[in-house]
Every structure is written in structure tokens, then in C-alpha cells.
Design an enzyme around this catalytic site. Sequence first.
Site, PDB file in Angstrom:
ATOM      1  N   GLN A  73       0.878  -1.006  -0.079  1.00 38.61           N
ATOM      2  CA  GLN A  73      -0.055  -0.052  -0.119  1.00 38.61           C
ATOM      3  C   GLN A  73       1.013   1.211   0.248  1.00 38.61           C
ATOM      4  O   GLN A  73       0.473   2.137  -0.253  1.00 38.61           O
ATOM      5  CB  GLN A  73      -0.819   0.095   1.220  1.00 38.61           C
ATOM      6  CG  GLN A  73      -1.922  -1.198   1.164  1.00 38.61           C
ATOM      7  CD  GLN A  73      -2.854  -1.058   2.248  1.00 38.61           C
ATOM      8  OE1 GLN A  73      -3.160  -1.944   3.011  1.00 38.61           O
ATOM      9  NE2 GLN A  73      -3.650   0.054   2.646  1.00 38.61           N
ATOM     10  N   ARG A  76      -9.393  -0.680   7.640  1.00 39.11           N
ATOM     11  CA  ARG A  76     -10.297   0.274   6.973  1.00 39.11           C
ATOM     12  C   ARG A  76     -10.665   1.539   7.798  1.00 39.11           C
ATOM     13  O   ARG A  76     -11.848   1.479   8.015  1.00 39.11           O
ATOM     14  CB  ARG A  76     -11.454  -0.171   6.399  1.00 39.11           C
ATOM     15  CG  ARG A  76     -12.197   0.474   5.464  1.00 39.11           C
ATOM     16  CD  ARG A  76     -13.421  -0.278   4.712  1.00 39.11           C
ATOM     17  NE  ARG A  76     -13.991   0.469   3.566  1.00 39.11           N
ATOM     18  CZ  ARG A  76     -14.272  -0.096   2.351  1.00 39.11           C
ATOM     19  NH1 ARG A  76     -14.193  -1.215   2.268  1.00 39.11           N
ATOM     20  NH2 ARG A  76     -14.622   0.706   1.308  1.00 39.11           N
ATOM     21  N   CYS A  77      -9.611   2.025   8.625  1.00 42.46           N
ATOM     22  CA  CYS A  77      -9.975   3.190   9.282  1.00 42.46           C
ATOM     23  C   CYS A  77      -8.699   4.089   9.396  1.00 42.46           C
ATOM     24  O   CYS A  77      -7.773   3.418   9.343  1.00 42.46           O
ATOM     25  CB  CYS A  77     -10.366   2.715  10.713  1.00 42.46           C
ATOM     26  SG  CYS A  77      -9.274   1.922  11.973  1.00 42.46           S
ATOM     27  N   GLU A 125     -13.098   4.969   4.906  1.00 43.76           N
ATOM     28  CA  GLU A 125     -13.041   4.292   5.921  1.00 43.76           C
ATOM     29  C   GLU A 125     -14.196   4.654   6.880  1.00 43.76           C
ATOM     30  O   GLU A 125     -14.440   4.092   7.777  1.00 43.76           O
ATOM     31  CB  GLU A 125     -11.537   4.547   6.687  1.00 43.76           C
ATOM     32  CG  GLU A 125     -10.445   3.909   5.729  1.00 43.76           C
ATOM     33  CD  GLU A 125      -9.274   4.510   6.065  1.00 43.76           C
ATOM     34  OE1 GLU A 125      -8.418   3.498   5.758  1.00 43.76           O
ATOM     35  OE2 GLU A 125      -8.956   5.540   6.782  1.00 43.76           O
TER      36      GLU A 125
END
Lengths: 806, 286
Positions: free
Chosen positions: A237, A384-385, A760
Amino acid sequence: MNDMSPNKAEREAKLEGMGCRRKRVEDVRFTQGKGNFVDDIKLPGMLFGDFVRSPYAHARIKGINIKKAMKVPGVLAVLTATELKGVNLAWMPTLAGDVQMVLADGKVLFQNQEVAFVVATDRYAAADGVEAVEVDYEALPVLVDPFKAMDKNAPVLREDLKGKTSGAHGPRKHHNHIFEWTMGDKDLTEAAFRKADVTIKELISYHRTHPSPLETCQSVASFDKIKGELTVWGTFQAPHVIRTVASLISTIPEHKIHVISPDVGGGFGNKVGAYPGYICSIVASIVTGKPVKWVEDRIENLTATSFARDYHMTAEIAATKDGKVQALRVHVLADHGAFDACADPSKWPAGFFNIVTGSYDFPVAHCAVDGVYTNKAPGGVAYRCSFRVTEAAYCIERAMDILAKKLNMDPAELRLKNFIRRDQFPYQSALGWEYDSGDYHTAMKQGMEKIGYPALREEQKRKQADFKAGKTRDIMGIGVSFFTEIVGAGPSKNCDILGIAMFDSCEIRIHPTGSAIARVGTKSTGQAHETTWAQIIATEIGIPSADIMVEEGNTDTAPYGLGTYGSRSTPVAGAAIAMAARKIKAKAQMIAAYMLEVHEGDLQFDIDGFRVKGLPEKFKSMKEIAWAAYHSVPPGMEPGLEAVSYYDPPNMTYPFGAYFCVMDIDVDTGVYKIRRFYALDDCGTRINPMVIEGQVHGGLTEAFAIAMGQEIRYDAGGNVLTGSFMDFFIPTAVETPVWETDHTVTPSPHHPIGAKGVGESPNVGGVPAFSNAVNDAFGFLGATHIQMPHDYWRNWEAAKSLGLIK
Amino acid sequence: MIPGTFEYHRPKSVAEAAKLLRKSKDGRVLAGGHSLLPMMKLRMTEPSALIDLGAIAALRGIKKTGTKLVIGAMTTQHELLASALVAKNLPILHETAILIADPQVRYVGTIGGNVANGDPGNDMPAVMMALDATYKIAGPTKARVVKARAFYKGSYETALKAGEIVTAIEIPVPGKHGFAYEKLKRKVGDYATAAAAVLITLKAGKIAACAIALTNLAPTPLLAEAAAAALVGRAPDDAAISAAVAAARKIMDPANDTRGTPAYRKSVGGIYVERAIKRAIARAAG
């Protein structure tokens, strides 16, 4: 201009710029199976590596015998910590300032830890080699429960830290203690609690789970001995950071390392960190002189590469008797597993957990986080935050509901009473953040109206009466959640990773015929950057999105960036893109002025070109200007039309939203039905509404999974009980609720296009909405707080503990 | 997730398959492979040979012979769902098959594999016990038959001996009856947290015949004989149903896993027995 000329609306539509529901361009290849993922990469002579992993959660390694493995046809090498020590790579630094074993050095600290790396001519031979490696283990006492980590007699996990009384984040209190991190004013908070009319206190646990992207972690390393160059394709990523880290730990000069993230099949934080597999494939390639591929299987991904959450939060709120909050105090016990491999900006061992005051005007607050080691997989990552924001949002949103219950107030009403008001922005929070913008009351009221909140509460009252009268065994819950995210890490004054400021970048080059390439420092793992980045440029400089190619992930060609996670791409790289585009536009304006023989101040930008003010027929399109940039620039001007921007954001952005979940639970079976789920998101300026809705749908589905059953669970011996999708809950389309999406728009005042990030938010806001619905359903029967996950059997356990099961 | 080395055979006849199986010592026959292949990938089982039954035409198909329905072992779940014969004669098989996994699995997964593997999570074994089905078995020496009710010995342990292959399932077609297969699962494709198969015949307002069987509530599928006996001869009222549920709960011995604790699974198992009985009664009366 004549009747045949396109009108304004047609010209704008042709651009497919910001606000357009442009279809995702990357899906053309993905839906036809033509993506190019790491495992699609096949190089001549490529070898395969596979891990021997520990069946024990805690054991001493008394010996590793590789003789049989080396006799397996096709096996060429077996790496152990001994070999890695020769190149000083038996241990690697983590993003959190800790060190982590690449291969087990003397002992293992979690089940499925990497013990040896078998290199073979194909993956079948490698797997056979793994079977043939003999490891002699001596089992040691296992520590699974973080609440026992700092017991006096707790087993010593990290022998390498013996005698170290301080770590990367200050003093250590115990041999299994990692750090204590505090924020806020302790004394003022204590004083507020002493004076308070009403207080609540609750242990709110956010269980361990896993991002489990569709594509697991993998890499292909190829070392060219002649040139001394290393090329690594990987599921990264943040490819640029990986290159820098690789250079720092391998001592190969950074310009001789080429890191490439090809198509990546989902990240959700799982692909931010550096894993032993990457290192071992690199070392194996250096040792063998051949390319080496490592591909993780699903069990390895779930059990060994980074988990998320495992935060145990004791939250306290002080309030007046009419429901005005006065103070917040939170203590967190954070289980980081065997190594602190938390993926946070370097100075933030608990991420941005200090967003825990949420959307509410707390005059004072204090929080403290204690990180501990246990015999579990290392981590954790932000699934996802933004960093630890979902934990913080869950904590405050549950705590507000608990306070509402104690005050006998409606939870929505309590929130409306305590929201930061629109006129308070920019708002300084008690725990140190400056919220850039928000309009919480408008969003909440819009949500309440759309869901039909008062009618739902009326219906709930009737159902509760029916339940008490024995007419039904169903209970109804209405979950309210109002979250404030903090995304876009980040300003260099707050954030760095290993000393590198968390800026991001964009380089745009306009070709002579008016098409363009944009290279960006981020890396889409499914967020549709190829689609949406082009839309920003299209609107900024008037070239159709379809004529702009977006490229990311190759460290040789893309400008340096910190990658994609924490919803930072749009807040940071999105700004860099707009700023680079504006540089191009400024030069284009000079060229247009020269072409039209006017002063540049006499020009105005008009959708897809420049027009002379007051003389509408005098117009040069961007296409014409691009051509001119390569053959007739004004005297003294450099030819060409390109620009680079590195953007260091002045502040974070603060997306927010109001979520509502309506749920029915059968107390006898614990089976729940999600009747409705409404999500209002305010992410500022909306670049592509369709992509936003897709992101919200995906994030809500993950939130649903986490709240209602997805967990990484260990038994007392440290064995993972949820190591495959048979046990780890991934909902299918059948279980997934129908999502109702909505929005308000409060642009970020400091972002060039006012955008805030959205990917997110649904995970951050969704989890408390589901959990609050379950708790709300059981509330009238006496429950204060029921821990997640709320799967069927645990709902039944909750009902049983309330005396509802005969 | 890569299996060890094995030989692969694809015989054309049952005789040839039986011969290969006998020769291979620890070989396994391959039907749909949805249980066996994951076990091999985890190296929890490492057969030296796989004998794929997929090319044996004689093992496929559904036919009615007198009062019996005979289903070839290699008939897929999808073929069961698509069969008019099954729909007409044994609708409980329809109701069960549609709850097994997902369409992709049902196109490949077979009834023979489902009943012969001995996995307590499989759905068809309990249904076969309720229906009093008979498994036809080919062996190294001679063919034999075993009742479903006598087939299951333990988790992954069955009456099947080394070298034997289940070739067909023979099911007596019941007369006018009510049926239900009630299954609680966490998600599509999951094994049952608890499930119950019930067949009921009513005569003159009383339950004349009943069979109840349970899935994934013990190391093997269970025939709940005492539960069925509690209903037979009685009017289908709440008292009778409660007695049957209590009797069924008594024999449940579920595992403690991520689907829930034994206490939960017994509690919910009883509820699913109750639901299945009530639905079967309604259908029998209708």
C-alpha cells in the site's frame, strides 16, 4: 460560435470531471480477468519460497534439522535465523519502533510464526520441503489474555528486551509492557468527575479481527548481481516507504532498488506493514541469484500477517443531570501481540485514538493507553480506518448510549445536546486536535428525518410491551451512531513514518496532442484512483478524464509518496493533484495569452480553455494550448507542459456522518435481522458519487461483519480458532443488509478542492451503529453493555444472562 | 495449502475403480471433492492416490424402481434440485439440497460424497436416516448394502471398509407425508449450527408415523427415535411436541466451536426440531 458548437453543459459533461458518476476505468481489466497482480508475475527461472511455521504459540526452538528437506527434489535452500544473521536480517524494525523476528530466533512467540523459509523450483516442491523440515520445540507457558500480561508471574515473552526499562515510546512498567501513551489534562478531568451529577464507567472491548483482503500478501524479488540492483514486486500500500526501508536495512543504495506495486487486490491496512515474507524473498533472491516469489495462503494471511483492533477500553463520562457532558476519561489496554508492529505514524503508538472525544463538546478529557505483548500475531493495523479511529469512535459512541440510558434520555437527543456546534469550527478538542469543519446538527436531523426516527421509537415501545406481555420473542433495536473521523495523515508537524514527513505527491505531464499522464505517490488497492484522480485534473485544467492516464505504484516513475491508507489519498494526494494541475493551468494561461495576443490577466478559464474577457469568440482550448506548449511558447519560456507538486497538508480533514441501524433479534435463537441501515456521510466535496457510494457499501459490509461476528479468536493455548473462511465471518451478498446512503456536503476549508476522504468512514461509523442496535434492543431488559461481536450464539448468551432463556 | 504428491486415476467403471482402490492401499475415491480436497491441501490427509469417480456414467442419475427412488452416488446436488422425480417423490431432498453451500458447490458436490464422508456437518446423512435410506456399496470382493441408520460410527468414521465405494442410495418413497428440514447457519455456505429433518404422516388427526434426525448436533448425525416415539399415536399438539423436543435435546452432544457453545447449540437445536415438527405437521395436514 454557431448552433453546432457544444454548449456549456455539453462541454462540461465531456470532461467527466468532479461530481460525475464516471464508471471505474480499472474495471475494464478487472472484470475481464486481465488485471496484473503479483501472482501474475512470472520471470524466467523464478523460484518459490514457502514458510515452515510454528504450531506452538510460545516455545523454545532447540534445533532445526533441514537435512531431509534438502533432499526433497526441487528444494534448493532453507533459510533460518542463522542464515539471516549473516546478513544482519534475522530481525527487522517495525513501523512502531519495535523490532520483529523475520525468522524465529531461539524461540517462537505466536502460532504460525515464521520459522524457516524453504526455497524450491516450484511451489509444490517448496510445500513438500516445508513438510520435511524438522523443528524441535520445547513448549513454554502461553500468555493469551492481555489482562494477565502484566501479572507479576506472567511469562516473559520478549527475552530480547531483557533489562530494557524504556522503549520507543517511553518507560516500560513490566517485562510484557510496551508503552504508556497519555493525552489530555488528568487533573482537570479528575476535578470534573468529582463535581459531576452523573457518571458512567464501562469496559468496552473491541475484539481482535483481521482486514482479510481478497488478495493475500505476496512478493517477487529479483536481485541482479551484475548491476547490484534489486527489483521487488509486492502487495504494497506504500511502495515508496518500502523502498526506503529496504534500502536502510539491506544497505543496497535506494536508487538501485525498484519497488513496484502492480494491481493490488484490496489492502484495508493489511498491506501497509513489512512482513517476513518480503524480506525472505529478497534474501533468497540475493542468495540464489534468481527471482523468488512468495505467496501467502489464506490461513497464513489470517493468522500471521497483521490483525486489527484488540483494544480494551474503560470509558468514563461525567455529565450534568440534564445531559451535558463535562469530562471524558478513557484507559485502554492494547494487545499488540508478540511484536509491536502497529502501523501508525511513528510518534503515535496509539494512532489517533485521541479523537475519542468524538463529535461532542467535552470541556476536558484524559486518555491513557497501555500496550502489552501477548502470544498472538503481531500488529495491529488500521483495518479500513484511520489509525485507531474506529476503536475511538466505537468507544465514545457506546459510552454516549450508556450515558443516555443512565439519564433515561433518547440517545439521539443526547447527541444533539452535546454536538460541537457549526459556529465552533475550527474547533480545538480537549485531546489536542483542531477539527477543520463540520455541521453535525444538520446531518443528524436529516438522518433522523429520513429514517423516520420518532415513529421507530414508537414502534419499539409497542414491541417492548408485546414482549413483556409474552406476545412475541422478538426484540427491536435502533442503533444510533454519529462519528467524526480524522483522516489525511498528515501534516509534517504531526506525522512522519521513520522520519519521512507524511506528504504526498503528483506529477502531471501534458502531451502535445492534449492528452496527459499523471503519476501519483499513492497506490490504489481498489479505491478507483485511476478514475477519480483523472476527474480532479479534468475539472482543474479542462482535459477530458478519458484523455488522462493515471499511474501509481512504480517507485522509479512515480513521485515519492507515503501511500494509501487511513483515508489519506484524497486529503493529501488529491490536494497534490489539484496543486500540480494549477501549476499547469498557470503556465497554460501564459501560453494562451501569447497565442491570443492579450495580457494573461485579460483571460478567464472557461471549462476547457481560456477566453478573453469581454471577447467570447477569442478562445483557446487546452488542446490547442498543449500543442503550442511544444512548438510556440512565449519567448523566454521553457517548452513543455508539466508540473510536480508535493503537498504537506496544513491540517487533517474531519469527515463525519450519521448512521442508523434498525434490527430485530429473536431472543431464543439469537438470530438477528437487519431491517434497515441508513448512512449519511459528509466527506466534503464529492469527486465521484458512484465511487463514494461503492466505498460506503464496502465499508458498511465490513462493519457489519466485524460487529456481528468477524473475529480472530484464540483458545487458552494460543491456538487460532478462526484461521479460515469457514470460521472467520465474511458475509456474502445474501447476509449483507440493504444500504441506504445519503450525504451532506461541508467542504474542508483548507483542502484545495474541499474534499475530506471517505473510504473508511463506513467502517468507523458502521460498527457502533450495529453494536448500539443490539445493545438498544436488550436495553429495556436490563442490559447496559454487551460486548462485540454480536453473533447468534452471543446474542443468546446475552439473553440468557438477562434471564430470558428458560 | 498445497497437497502432497498423489497419483490420479479416472476409471470408467466401478469395477475398475474398486481395483485401483484395492491396489493403492491408502487411496481415496474422489467425488465432488469439497471435503476431501481441502483436507489434502491442509495435509491432514495425504492419500497416495485419488480415484476420480467422475467418468463413471453408471454412478449418475435418478430413477424410480417400484416404490423406491434410486440415486447414483455421483449425482450432484444441482441434479437433485433439477429433478422432477425428486420434487414429486422426495421433496425433503429438494429442501435440504438448496441449503447446501452455494450454486457453485452444488454443481460439483455429490450426494454420494455428502453421505459417505462421515462429516457430522453434512446435511444429507440425517435426511437419509430420517428417510430410512439404504446405501449400496461396491467392494473388493462383493457388493453389500448398509442402512443409513447403521452407517455412521463417529466423526469421519463410517461402516465403509477399506476398498469400498458407495455406488447408490436407495430410498423408500413415503406415501402422503409432511416433511421439513430446518437449518440454522451463520451464512450461505456454512455448516449447520443445528439442523433437523422431520417426516410425519397423519391419520385421523393423530400422528401415525414420524421420523426425526439431527445434523451437526453430535459427532454423527442422529436418529432421534425417542423424540419420534413421543409423537406417534398422539394428536399433534403442543404437549406432544414439547415432549419430542425434550427427547431430542437429550441425545444432542454438539461440539464447542465458533458456531456456539454446546449449551447454545442444544437450546437452538431443540427450537429447530420444534420448527421442523410444526412445519411437517402443517404440510401433512395440508
